[in-house]
Motif scaffolding. Structure first.
Motif, PDB file in Angstrom:
ATOM      1  N   PRO A   8       0.842  -0.876   0.440  1.00  0.00           N
ATOM      2  CA  PRO A   8      -0.066  -0.196  -0.389  1.00  0.00           C
ATOM      3  C   PRO A   8       1.433   0.913   0.238  1.00  0.00           C
ATOM      4  O   PRO A   8       1.825   1.778   0.579  1.00  0.00           O
ATOM      5  N   THR A   9       0.159   1.941  -0.347  1.00  0.00           N
ATOM      6  CA  THR A   9       1.431   3.386  -0.687  1.00  0.00           C
ATOM      7  C   THR A   9       0.157   4.648  -0.641  1.00  0.00           C
ATOM      8  O   THR A   9      -0.771   5.065  -1.708  1.00  0.00           O
ATOM      9  N   TYR A  10       1.329   5.942  -0.260  1.00  0.00           N
ATOM     10  CA  TYR A  10       0.632   6.958   0.052  1.00  0.00           C
ATOM     11  C   TYR A  10       1.765   7.899   0.019  1.00  0.00           C
ATOM     12  O   TYR A  10       1.891   8.160   0.952  1.00  0.00           O
ATOM     13  N   ASN A  11       1.493   9.059  -0.882  1.00  0.00           N
ATOM     14  CA  ASN A  11       2.162   9.921  -1.109  1.00  0.00           C
ATOM     15  C   ASN A  11       4.083   9.740  -0.691  1.00  0.00           C
ATOM     16  O   ASN A  11       4.009   9.882   0.815  1.00  0.00           O
ATOM     17  N   ASP A  12       4.250   8.695  -1.164  1.00  0.00           N
ATOM     18  CA  ASP A  12       5.616   7.626  -0.486  1.00  0.00           C
ATOM     19  C   ASP A  12       6.572   8.289  -1.987  1.00  0.00           C
ATOM     20  O   ASP A  12       7.679   6.889  -2.086  1.00  0.00           O
ATOM     21  N   GLU A  13       6.869   9.017  -2.854  1.00  0.00           N
ATOM     22  CA  GLU A  13       7.551   9.820  -4.103  1.00  0.00           C
ATOM     23  C   GLU A  13       8.377   9.266  -3.385  1.00  0.00           C
ATOM     24  O   GLU A  13       9.739   8.768  -4.188  1.00  0.00           O
ATOM     25  N   GLY A  14       9.181   9.602  -2.439  1.00  0.00           N
ATOM     26  CA  GLY A  14      10.699   9.360  -1.824  1.00  0.00           C
ATOM     27  C   GLY A  14      11.385   8.084  -1.556  1.00  0.00           C
ATOM     28  O   GLY A  14      12.113   7.831  -1.367  1.00  0.00           O
ATOM     29  N   THR A  15      10.262   7.035  -1.300  1.00  0.00           N
ATOM     30  CA  THR A  15      10.735   5.834  -0.853  1.00  0.00           C
ATOM     31  C   THR A  15      10.144   4.298  -1.941  1.00  0.00           C
ATOM     32  O   THR A  15      11.000   3.891  -2.050  1.00  0.00           O
ATOM     33  N   ILE A  16       8.547   4.986  -2.494  1.00  0.00           N
ATOM     34  CA  ILE A  16       8.513   3.717  -3.442  1.00  0.00           C
ATOM     35  C   ILE A  16       9.369   3.162  -4.289  1.00  0.00           C
ATOM     36  O   ILE A  16       9.034   1.893  -4.156  1.00  0.00           O
ATOM     37  N   THR A  45       4.326   9.841  -6.795  1.00  0.00           N
ATOM     38  CA  THR A  45       4.184   8.715  -6.533  1.00  0.00           C
ATOM     39  C   THR A  45       3.236   7.499  -7.634  1.00  0.00           C
ATOM     40  O   THR A  45       4.489   6.610  -7.955  1.00  0.00           O
ATOM     41  N   ARG A  46       2.409   7.618  -8.106  1.00  0.00           N
ATOM     42  CA  ARG A  46       1.887   7.081  -9.450  1.00  0.00           C
ATOM     43  C   ARG A  46       2.731   6.950 -10.562  1.00  0.00           C
ATOM     44  O   ARG A  46       3.083   6.271 -11.262  1.00  0.00           O
TER      45      ARG A  46
END
Length: 343
Positions: A8-16, A45-46
């Motif tokens: 699950p991810t929400y606004n994780d652009e720095g880690t995803i 993220t997307r």
């Protein structure tokens, strides 16, 4: 399919990207898939996920919280086992190799949990979130006796078990903080054994608690300049109230101690926020935190002392502060002090 890694991810652009790469890099002989549930991210993220192409499956949904995101991934999964992985954590390359055989070889085992290390943004080890008292395979009574330290990213669970218990409770919403993992692991343990693997197989992204609290106070999302704003902030802790209620509803008298611990943890976290507020010079917020903490647990006597200190005019407190022993002064004026976790 043997394993479905559900992220699950929400606004994780720095880690995803690093999270997904760690899942794809598994040295594992069996077939596995990687499913990422984008829970309404509003950052980049997307776009990062799109770069992985058909190496992963992406499910987009409106922001509904981590429970709903994990459930969407579990429903879409075709694997016999679900390996949970949060969008800011990472697997070691042998994560599946070390955990899946435990499930294969032990029919009574419904889940496997491993050790983990906490790392900061630079990848430095800064914590050991699974402390020694949690490094074994627990009984259900043990898990009902304390808030058990299970990191979702450290768990691999039979998919049929997750489906049988209805997945993660979606009473836990986006604004809530944690506790959904505590409750589901109780339900999982009720279905069978949870085996502990004494291997460090997860790098858990850890933010120092002081920084975390300071960010709460400074972030626009956590601006708290009125009683109404504080009530909105306090909703963050409703997850503990939900955990307490669900535990009592499901386990009855057996769940009373855990329910009380869940409520007590709210009181203690609010003390931490209050101490950080004092340290930042926000005495109004500190008073609100201490009063709220007393509502949750009126038996912590130091809270009354801290409330009294926060009610003093700032200039009076500044004049009296040098007369106090250093330890007492810090206990009243912050910041919070946290003990190092043993390795």
């Amino acid at each position: 399919m043997k394993v479905s890694v559900v992220i699950p991810t929400y606004n994780d652009e720095g880690t995803i990207a690093a999270t997904v790469e760690s899942a794809l890099a598994q040295r594992f002989d069996g077939a596995f898939e990687v499913i990422v549930v984008n829970d309404g991210s509003t950052d980049g993220t997307r776009g990062i996920l799109a770069k992985f192409g058909d190496r992963i499956r992406v499910i987009d949904q409106k922001n509904s919280g981590v429970s709903a995101a994990r459930n969407a991934g579990i429903r879409a999964a075709s694997g016999e086992y679900i390996a949970l992985l949060d969008g800011d954590d990472a697997f070691t390359e042998d994560k599946l190799q070390k955990t899946v055989p435990v499930l294969d070889e032990n029919p009574a085992c419904v889940a496997v949990a491993s050790n983990a290390i906490g790392v900061d943004g630079a990848g430095r080890v800064v914590s050991y979130p699974v402390t020694p008292e949690f490094r074994h395979s627990p009984t259900l009574d043990e898990m009902l006796d304390r808030l058990w330290a299970y990191l979702p990213s450290a768990c691999v669970i039979r998919r049929e078990t997750l489906l049988a218990i209805g997945g993660f409770s979606e009473e836990f919403k986006p604004e809530h903080y944690a506790c959904e993992d505590t409750f589901i692991m109780l339900l999982v343990r009720e279905r069978g054994e949870i085996r502990y693997v004494p291997e460090t197989l997860v790098r858990y992204r850890y933010r120092e608690f002081r920084e975390h609290l300071a960010n709460r106070l400074r972030s626009r999302r956590f601006e708290i300049d009125s009683a109404q704003a504080f009530r909105e902030f306090e909703r963050r802790y409703e997850a503990n109230i939900i955990l307490a209620r669900l535990t009592l509803e499901h386990f009855g008298a057996r769940g009373r101690k855990l329910a009380a611990l869940a409520i007590d943890s709210v009181a203690r976290e609010l003390i931490g926020v209050g101490l950080m507020a004092m340290y930042e010079g926000d005495r109004t917020l500190a008073r609100r935190c201490y009063r709220a903490s007393i509502r949750y647990n009126p038996r912590i006597l130091k809270t009354y002392c801290r409330l009294g200190w926060a009610m003093l005019p700032a200039k009076v407190a500044e004049m009296l502060s040098p007369m106090l022993p250093q330890g007492l002064r810090r206990s009243l004026s912050g910041p919070p002090v946290f003990e190092e976790r043993p390795q």
